[in-house]
Scaffold this motif. Structure first.
Motif, PDB file in Angstrom:
ATOM      1  N   ALA A 109      35.023  30.559  39.027  1.00  0.00           N
ATOM      2  CA  ALA A 109      33.624  31.284  38.746  1.00  0.00           C
ATOM      3  C   ALA A 109      33.447  31.347  37.226  1.00  0.00           C
ATOM      4  O   ALA A 109      32.296  31.553  36.785  1.00  0.00           O
ATOM      5  CB  ALA A 109      33.579  32.701  39.516  1.00  0.00           C
ATOM      6  N   LEU A 110      34.456  31.729  36.264  1.00  0.00           N
ATOM      7  CA  LEU A 110      34.141  32.101  35.136  1.00  0.00           C
ATOM      8  C   LEU A 110      35.156  31.287  34.198  1.00  0.00           C
ATOM      9  O   LEU A 110      36.115  31.493  33.846  1.00  0.00           O
ATOM     10  CB  LEU A 110      34.450  33.602  34.882  1.00  0.00           C
ATOM     11  N   MET A 113      36.618  32.331  30.501  1.00  0.00           N
ATOM     12  CA  MET A 113      37.504  33.332  30.642  1.00  0.00           C
ATOM     13  C   MET A 113      38.765  32.821  31.183  1.00  0.00           C
ATOM     14  O   MET A 113      39.751  33.336  30.730  1.00  0.00           O
ATOM     15  CB  MET A 113      36.984  34.256  31.581  1.00  0.00           C
ATOM     16  N   ILE A 170      46.614  41.620  29.649  1.00  0.00           N
ATOM     17  CA  ILE A 170      45.330  40.985  29.732  1.00  0.00           C
ATOM     18  C   ILE A 170      45.011  39.834  30.425  1.00  0.00           C
ATOM     19  O   ILE A 170      43.871  39.731  31.057  1.00  0.00           O
ATOM     20  CB  ILE A 170      44.884  41.260  28.083  1.00  0.00           C
ATOM     21  N   ILE A 173      45.054  40.122  34.177  1.00  0.00           N
ATOM     22  CA  ILE A 173      43.787  41.002  34.655  1.00  0.00           C
ATOM     23  C   ILE A 173      42.566  40.023  34.745  1.00  0.00           C
ATOM     24  O   ILE A 173      41.945  39.934  35.761  1.00  0.00           O
ATOM     25  CB  ILE A 173      43.554  42.224  33.921  1.00  0.00           C
ATOM     26  N   ILE A 177      40.645  38.497  37.917  1.00  0.00           N
ATOM     27  CA  ILE A 177      39.097  38.919  38.132  1.00  0.00           C
ATOM     28  C   ILE A 177      38.615  37.444  38.403  1.00  0.00           C
ATOM     29  O   ILE A 177      37.634  37.475  39.364  1.00  0.00           O
ATOM     30  CB  ILE A 177      38.540  39.428  36.860  1.00  0.00           C
ATOM     31  N   ILE A 180      39.197  36.521  42.127  1.00  0.00           N
ATOM     32  CA  ILE A 180      38.601  37.114  43.097  1.00  0.00           C
ATOM     33  C   ILE A 180      36.908  36.884  43.085  1.00  0.00           C
ATOM     34  O   ILE A 180      36.160  36.517  44.179  1.00  0.00           O
ATOM     35  CB  ILE A 180      38.641  38.819  42.773  1.00  0.00           C
ATOM     36  N   ALA A 181      36.381  36.717  41.948  1.00  0.00           N
ATOM     37  CA  ALA A 181      34.874  36.196  41.913  1.00  0.00           C
ATOM     38  C   ALA A 181      34.852  34.896  42.509  1.00  0.00           C
ATOM     39  O   ALA A 181      33.801  34.688  43.058  1.00  0.00           O
ATOM     40  CB  ALA A 181      34.682  36.166  40.376  1.00  0.00           C
ATOM     41  N   LEU A 184      35.165  35.287  46.541  1.00  0.00           N
ATOM     42  CA  LEU A 184      34.151  36.045  47.041  1.00  0.00           C
ATOM     43  C   LEU A 184      32.656  35.462  46.680  1.00  0.00           C
ATOM     44  O   LEU A 184      31.624  35.649  47.690  1.00  0.00           O
ATOM     45  CB  LEU A 184      34.087  37.578  46.537  1.00  0.00           C
ATOM     46  N   PHE A 208      43.813  41.477  43.837  1.00  0.00           N
ATOM     47  CA  PHE A 208      43.429  42.892  43.923  1.00  0.00           C
ATOM     48  C   PHE A 208      44.682  43.702  43.612  1.00  0.00           C
ATOM     49  O   PHE A 208      44.337  44.472  42.689  1.00  0.00           O
ATOM     50  CB  PHE A 208      43.135  43.057  45.500  1.00  0.00           C
ATOM     51  N   ILE A 211      44.832  43.400  39.811  1.00  0.00           N
ATOM     52  CA  ILE A 211      43.905  44.434  39.040  1.00  0.00           C
ATOM     53  C   ILE A 211      44.383  45.787  38.992  1.00  0.00           C
ATOM     54  O   ILE A 211      43.915  46.400  38.218  1.00  0.00           O
ATOM     55  CB  ILE A 211      42.455  43.984  39.435  1.00  0.00           C
TER      56      ILE A 211
END
Lengths: 534, 294
Positions: A109-110, A113, A170, A173, A177, A180-181, A184, A208, A211
């Motif tokens: 998704a990202l 990152m 860092i 996490i 993230i 999960i993104a 979902l 989950f 995080i």
């Protein structure tokens, strides 16, 4: 449609770049997955060399090769590197490679990152390993870094260790993230949550957990930093604090952390066993709920690592019963794997062999965990080699075997070539024998009273230690076969088909092998053949 | 699903540069702190830390600027927007867990550790090590007053902290008003209410600094003042850092509004900052209750 053409165009013209910038600047989930996996393999060998140093010293009683101070640095660094450098990045690498292909998305998704999550890690581990060269040596207080050993009595390099842990946190996490993104938000149209492959489900829950607990780890190392350098008294009773507080906060992170290292393994095995048993996974829904239950329970069992520190009786009982409760969902999983194989048309390719060994040997590790969960019995086992045997059984033939299984299972998909099956089987059998020769005698050593984290021991422990060291070297050197097999598979080999395995299911097998640089530029339409109203 | 394909960015230099900067910051901070403790030098660490922080700042400007450009070109679909939303939500969850570690510490110390040290309950035997120690909260007299001289006085919760509570609570309201005005596209009003929020944030920080000065110079409430000082400063200190970051983010959002960014129906950057601000606000309420008031 104009915007669609524009974006498809913009995704097409940046295929793999040439040279080193491809890896430094990449936003591609496959490249980043490969980086994670190679980094993990490197760290596996670095941590493995440390393990062999430890085992070489323990080959015979008496101090043979290294000084006790250095021995303590080796046990500490071995643990930290294997947990944060080998196992966790391997699972994140697998997640990066497989989740977008399994849910039918073009990428994570990202993506930028994603790159950052990876590239923090090599820097963090350079910092961590550089402590070995510092005045006073590397951290020497065990991977659990209990206060006050890690605060009042630590070498100056502990400060670098603390900041290295912050960087890993860092990275984890942000990686979580992203997972999960992706899960979902990026699933192919028509794929409901309960249609997702179990590897995706277990990673959703793992992310989950990451995080939720990595910030707690950041909190506890921050309090350490304050106690060491700024005069606070979090872990010092002289100022009203409590050294046991350190252990509470650490294990509130630490116990979910061990499930972070095993839930993705459950997911992998739940993918592989149905393929080679040529049957649907037995009890898909119960697998999902069992994973969720394990994750929730992992937050209320932490003090079972601390039965001997002087907890109130009510605490001992509470944590004993909650810990035993975890055996229930774990048992559901083991039952389901066995039931999947029951009356299946089984074949025993390398991934299946590693998965079968996983089911059997992880269960042994689970049962020794159940023994340790019994508070009054734990008073005898605490800090002995029995504990070392227990957690190595869940981590080596557990997590590591599942990672090996995953690598063999998906290598043909990644590279487009079949690996050498005979060499894979050789790797498996040598690893299987090596692991058991290494860790099984440790149960007896622990029950006979040999404490962990010591460079020397009483004479009556000599024979089993010699056997364990022999096994460790066998296991360690057999991993070179794996490296050779992976490299030769990446370069050449029999062409792999898209399906690769006769019994494979899922979106990742609908793509050619190797898959295109961007997995699904347009989302595939997903229909679950097992869901009637879809 | 949406008619647009998901935007996958091309290769980017920002992440690897950010990794190098983060490494410089971490290595510099560790070197600096070690040098301070050893009371020798510290220049190298300071230089690395500042250099890393400066680079990180520039990278953030560049990276976020790039994202804003892409968004302005309409490359982001609704699905992309949802990815950002999930990302920010889980980031805030991780922050909550960070504070949970320190609140957990506070509760453990107050409810269990200090009473046990004072001889209370099943584990009260540890009192024999600190005979004469009495458990109180706030802990004014530590077990070893030479090593950790306890505080002489406490911050009056109904003075500066109460003012700060009111400031922060009203700033949550003002940022929400600004959000509603943005949705109605009344931009001068947005600027006004955002400016008010930034001012409230700055006022909070100013009072917090005054409180720290009072604590250190008049009350003997320091980091070294035993467990009360330790929990007090780690909770309020990290909260203060988050308010600083939040205020900075609000200020940047304000500049962006002034430059004409954000559409009434498309302004996730704004929303993310306001979520963060509300989170900082909620943490403060917990702090006010459990650190100052009770």
């Amino acid at each position: 449609m104009g915007s669609l053409e524009q974006t498809v165009h913009s995704t097409d013209h940046h295929g793999p770049a040439k040279g080193i910038t491809r890896w430094l600047y990449t936003t591609n989930h496959k490249d980043i997955g490969t980086l994670y996996l190679l980094f993990s393999l490197t760290m596996f060998f670095v941590g493995g060399c440390m393990a062999l140093t430890i085992r070489a010293e323990l080959f015979q009683p008496g101090l043979q090769l290294i000084m006790p101070e250095f021995f303590n640095q080796m046990t500490t660094m071995h643990g930290l590197i294997m947990v944060f450098g080998a196992v966790m990045p391997a699972f994140v690498g697998l997640a990066n490679w497989m989740i977008p292909m399994m849910v039918g998305s073009p990428d994570m998704a990202l993506p930028r990152m994603n790159n950052w999550s990876f590239w923090i890690l090599p820097f963090a581990f350079v910092m961590m390993l550089s402590t070995l060269l510092m005045e006073g040596g590397a951290p020497n207080f065990g991977w659990t870094f209990y206060a006050p050993l890690s605060t009042t009595y630590a070498p100056p390099s502990v400060t670098y260790f603390i900041f290295a842990v912050h960087m890993m946190g860092i990275s984890s996490i942000m990686g979580a993230i992203n997972v999960i993104a992706t899960i979902l938000n990026m699933r192919a149209p028509g794929m409901k949550l309960m249609d997702m492959p179990l590897f995706v489900w277990t990673w959703l829950i793992t992310a989950f957990l990451l995080i939720a607990v990595m910030p707690v780890l950041a909190g506890v190392v921050t309090m350490m930093l304050m106690d060491i350098h700024f005069g606070t008294s979090f872990f010092d009773a002289a100022g009203g604090g409590d050294p046991v507080l350190f252990q509470h906060v650490f294990w509130f992170f630490g116990h979910p952390e061990v499930y972070i290292m095993i839930l993705p393994a459950f997911g992998i095995v739940s993918e592989i066993i149905p393929t080679f048993a040529r049957k649907r996974l037995f009890g898909y829904t119960s697998m999902v709920y069992a994973t969720g239950s394990i994750a929730i329970l992992s937050f209320i069992v932490w003090a079972h690592h601390m039965f001997t520190v002087g907890l109130p009786l009510a605490g001992e009982l509470f944590f004993m019963y909650t810990t035993m409760l975890i055996a229930v969902p774990t048992g559901v999983k083991v039952f389901n794997w066995v039931a999947t194989m029951f009356r299946g048309s089984m074949t025993f390719e390398t991934p299946m062999l590693f998965s079968l060994a996983f089911v059997v040997l992880f269960t042994i590790g689970g049962f020794s965990g159940l023994m340790l969960a019994i508070a009054p019995a734990d008073f005898q086992y605490h800090d002995t080699y029995f504990v070392v045997a227990h957690f190595h059984y869940v981590l080596v033939p557990g997590s590591i075997f599942s990672i090996m299984a995953a690598a063999y299972y998906w290598l043909p998909k990644w590279t487009g070539h079949m690996y050498n099956e005979a060499m894979g089987k050789l790797h498996f059998w040598l690893s299987f024998i090596g692991v058991n020769i290494t860790f099984f005698p440790m149960h007896f050593l622990g029950l006979a009273g040999m404490p962990r984290r010591i460079p020397d021991y009483a004479l009556q422990f000599a024979d089993f230690n010699m056997v364990a060291t022999f096994g460790a070297f066998l296991f360690g050197f057999s991993q070179l076969i794996f490296v050779y097999n992976v490299i030769s598979c990446a370069r050449s080999g029999k062409k792999a088909t898209a399906r690769v395995w006769e019994g494979s299911h899922g979106l990742e097998w609908t793509l050619p092998s190797p898959p295109p640089y961007h997995s699904f530029t347009e989302p595939p339409v997903f229909t679950n053949p097992h869901r009637e109203n879809s | 699903m949406s008619s647009q394909a998901y935007y996958v960015p091309a290769q980017s230099r920002w992440p690897i540069l950010a990794s190098v900067s983060l490494f410089l910051m971490a290595y510099g901070a560790a070197t600096l702190i070690n040098a301070l403790s050893a009371e020798s030098g510290g220049m190298l660490g300071l230089v690395l830390l500042l250099l890393g922080a400066l680079c990180m700042g520039l990278i953030m400007v560049g990276w976020f600027g790039h994202v804003i450009d892409e968004s302005g070109q309409g490359l982001y679909s609704d699905q992309m927007d949802r990815s950002f939303r999930w990302g920010m939500s889980w980031f805030i969850f991780s922050e909550i867990m960070f504070f949970a570690a320190f609140f957990g510490t506070l509760f453990y110390v107050r409810v269990l550790a200090v009473p046990w040290l004072g001889g209370e309950g099943e584990k009260g035997v540890s009192n024999m090590l600190w005979q004469g120690f009495e458990a109180t909260w706030p802990l004014m007299t530590t077990p070893d007053m030479n090593a950790f001289p306890g505080p002489e006085g406490l911050i009056d919760p109904l003075h500066l902290p109460l003012i700060n509570t009111l400031l922060l609570l009203s700033s949550s309201v003002t940022v929400t008003v600004a959000h509603y005005r943005l949705k109605q596209d009344r931009r001068s009003q947005v600027i006004l209410w955002l400016l008010l929020t930034v001012v409230l944030g700055c006022a909070f920080l100013l009072f917090q600094v005054l409180e720290y000065v009072e604590a250190y110079h008049e009350l003997g409430l320091t980091l070294q003042a035993g467990i009360y000082g330790a929990t007090f400063f780690i909770l309020t200190g990290f909260h203060g850092m988050h308010v600083t970051l939040g205020t900075l983010m609000l200020f940047i959002i304000l500049l962006r509004v002034i430059r004409g960014h954000f559409a009434p129906d498309h302004h996730f950057g704004f929303e993310a900052v306001s979520w963060y601000w509300h989170f900082v606000d909620v943490v403060w309420v917990g702090l006010f209750l459990f650190v100052y008031l009770l």
